[in-house]
Each structure stands twice: as C-alpha cells, then as structure tokens.
Design an enzyme around this catalytic site. Structure first.
Site: not given
Ligand SMILES: NC(=O)c1ccc[n+]([C@@H]2O[C@H](COP(=O)([O-])OP(=O)(O)OC[C@H]3O[C@@H](n4cnc5c(N)ncnc54)[C@H](OP(=O)(O)O)[C@@H]3O)[C@@H](O)[C@H]2O)c1
Length: 314
Positions: A56, A58-60, A82
C-alpha cells in the site's frame, strides 16, 4: 503452492499471499529488521510459489516490493497496492488518486498494478469513495494502469463489515479485502454471500494478529468474553482456550490452526500472511497448504465464537 482464480478478475493467484503491511510490514515497521531482511522475505515467498503480493501507499514497503519484483517476469506476479483516501474536503480528490498511483508505480518499478484498492474505507467514507474516487479508478483502468479495482475495509473500526455489506451489494468492486479469523468469523454471514453472488475476489486479512499468535493475549481476550457473559465458562479452558483445536486437528501451533481456518473457508481466495520473520513465513505458507480443520472442530468454534462480530484479533 496451490493456485486459485480470484473471483471475476480471472487472475490465477496463490492461495497464500504475502502481506507487506500489518503489524510487521516485512519487519520494516520502525525499520526494525532492515531492507535486506524484507527483500529476503519477498524472495523467499516467491521461491515458495507465492505470486500475490499486497502492499500500500501507506506501508513504506512498495519500494522493496519493487526491487524484488524487478527480478521476476512481471506477468508471473499479481501485485496489489492501495490508495489512502484523501480527505473528503480535498479540492481535487480524483487527481489525488491518479497522483497516488503514479507514485506507487514508480516505487513498484512497474507500469501497471493488477489490483488497485481504495484503502481502509470506513462506512462514513463509502459514499465519498464511490462518488468521488471511483470515477478516477475507472479512468486508470481504462488507461491500462490498473487491471482491477478493489476495496479494503477498516476492520479495526468496522469489525462487523458494515462498509462491505453495503458496498458489495452494488456491482462496483472486483476484489475485496476482508478481516476474517477464528475470533470474528462474521464475514461468513455479511460479506461472503454477496461476494459469491457478485463473483468478487476475496482476500482474507487478520488471520492471526496478536490474539492468535500470542497465548497470553488469547487468554486475556477469552477471559474478557467470559466475564462479559459472551461465552460460557464451561465451553473453554480459561488457561488455554483453543487447546481443543490443536488436539483435534493436529495443528502444532495456534497460528497454524488460524491460517488453516481461513484457507479453507469456501469464499476466501487468498489468505494474506504478514510477517517480518523468515521462519514464520515458511511455517505460515506450509500451514496454509495443510488440510482443513476437522468439521467437528469447526462446529465447536462456530458454537463458541460464531456470533462474534466485534473482535479484530488484535
Ligand atoms: N485495511 C487494510 O487494507 C489492511 C489492514 C491490515 C492488513 N492488511 C493487509 O493484510 C496483510 C495481512 O495482515 P496482517 O499482517 O495483520 O496478518 P496476520 O498474518 O494476521 O498477522 C501478522 C502478525 O502475526 C505475527 N505472526 C505471523 N506469523 C506468525 C507465526 N507463525 N508465529 C507467531 N507470530 C506470527 C506477525 O509477527 P512476526 O513479524 O513476528 O511474524 C505479525 O505481528 C497485511 O500484511 C496487509 O498486507 C490490510
């Protein structure tokens, strides 16, 4: 590895998918174990036949996924990522979706994403997601930058699946990511029948989390359920509440039982496993490939936990 078809996408996917988020983020949350460990985990998963990778914005972890998949013919992989929802007062949320995808493609070193999801859509966000973001997702699909459109629920705030129960009643989504585990099998009643009807591909998340990987946490969760009168004290051993699952199924560990539980749920296509630990990854993939829990054990679990729709397993 075993492979299956991801609902109406027709994509052939491994029944075990590598989750590059969750509490571990391939060991990169807080940079705990470093990028070479994360890269090793992805390569290990690919060597085990896993072809479904979920990450995603946002996960890095998109960049390390990009590094790993650059070594493999792209058409052998199914890459899922995502888009974090922009705020609903964003001046141009459609453009924000396109921008997010371009950044993801760059980090993933690819020119298309197989499944692009709107990430963690809460019930309050659903109309915004559908009306303001879905048109942008469709445009990206027309441009060939994404192949299929997915939606993931915010399971922690929506453990009874209100968003998906609403969203999947419409014919919009190709894939859904759903929280499902022994302690909250409520998707069986609220999500899976709709997913089957619309042929939506189902990705299961939260198979183990803390309560099904840490015996002390499980004890505490079950003690609370007993105290609240949700489960009768004589149905489980307070010190070891799922001991019957292990003895009846031959599962060596709780995570094994938890992954087998998800894998053999008829509507689940891919069980995601998230870890920063190579031994766990090997065990988890092996567990996902083991036989179902006995039906008498599943019946017992259904009697004890079947009506629960508010735990997450955290
Ligand atoms: N709303 C969303 O879109 C959303 C939300 C959450 C997750 N996801 C996706 O779903 C994936 C799966 O979720 P998840 O990562 O939470 O899944 P999970 O597999 O249920 O839980 C992972 C946790 O369990 C531990 N664990 C895993 N295997 C273990 C084992 N054999 N023994 C002991 N502990 C074990 C991991 O720690 P170790 O690192 O120590 O193994 C980690 O803390 C995520 O990676 C992400 O891709 C999506």
């Amino acid at each position: 590895m075993e492979y299956t078809t991801l609902g109406r996408t027709g994509l052939r996917v491994s029944v075990a998918g590598l989750g590059c988020g969750g509490p571990s983020r391939l060991g990169l949350r807080n940079d705990a174990q470093g990028e070479s460990n994360a890269l090793g985990l992805i390569r290990q998963a690919l060597d085990l036949g896993v072809n479904f990778l979920d990450t995603a914005q946002s996960y890095g972890t998109e960049s390390v996924v990009g590094k790993a998949i650059a070594e493999v013919p792209r058409d052998r992989l199914v890459v899922s990522t995502k888009k974090t929802l922009p705020p609903d007062d964003h001046p141009n949320p459609e453009a924000e979706v396109g921008k997010g995808l371009e950044q993801s493609l760059k980090r993933l070193r690819t020119d298309y994403v197989d499944v692009y999801h709107l990430h963690g859509v809460e019930p309050k966000d659903y109309d915004f997601a559908k009306e303001r973001l879905m048109p942008a997702m469709r445009r990206l699909r027309e441009q060939g930058k994404i192949r299929f459109i997915g939606v993931t629920e915010g399971f922690v705030v929506d453990p009874s699946h209100r968003m998906l129960a609403d969203g999947l009643s419409e014919d919009l989504w190709d894939v859904a990511m759903v929280g499902f585990n022994i302690l909250n099998p409520s998707a069986r009643a609220t999500v899976f029948p709709l997913a089957r009807e619309k042929r939506v591909g189902v990705l299961a998340m939260f198979a183990v989390r803390r309560a099904l990987s840490q015996p002390e946490r499980l004890k505490a969760v079950v003690a609370e359920l007993i105290q609240k009168g949700v489960i009768a004290p004589d149905t489980v051993h307070a010190d070891n509440p799922l001991d019957f699952v292990l003895s009846e199924s031959g599962a060596k560990t709780l995570p094994e039982a938890a992954y087998r539980f998800c894998r053999h749920e008829p509507s689940v296509d891919v069980v995601l496993t998230g870890t920063g630990n190579a031994e766990h990854l090997a065990e988890n993939v092996a567990s996902i490939l083991k036989p179902p829990l006995p039906s008498s054990t599943l019946d017992k679990l259904q009697t004890i936990f079947g009506a629960l729709d508010y735990l997450t397993g955290n």
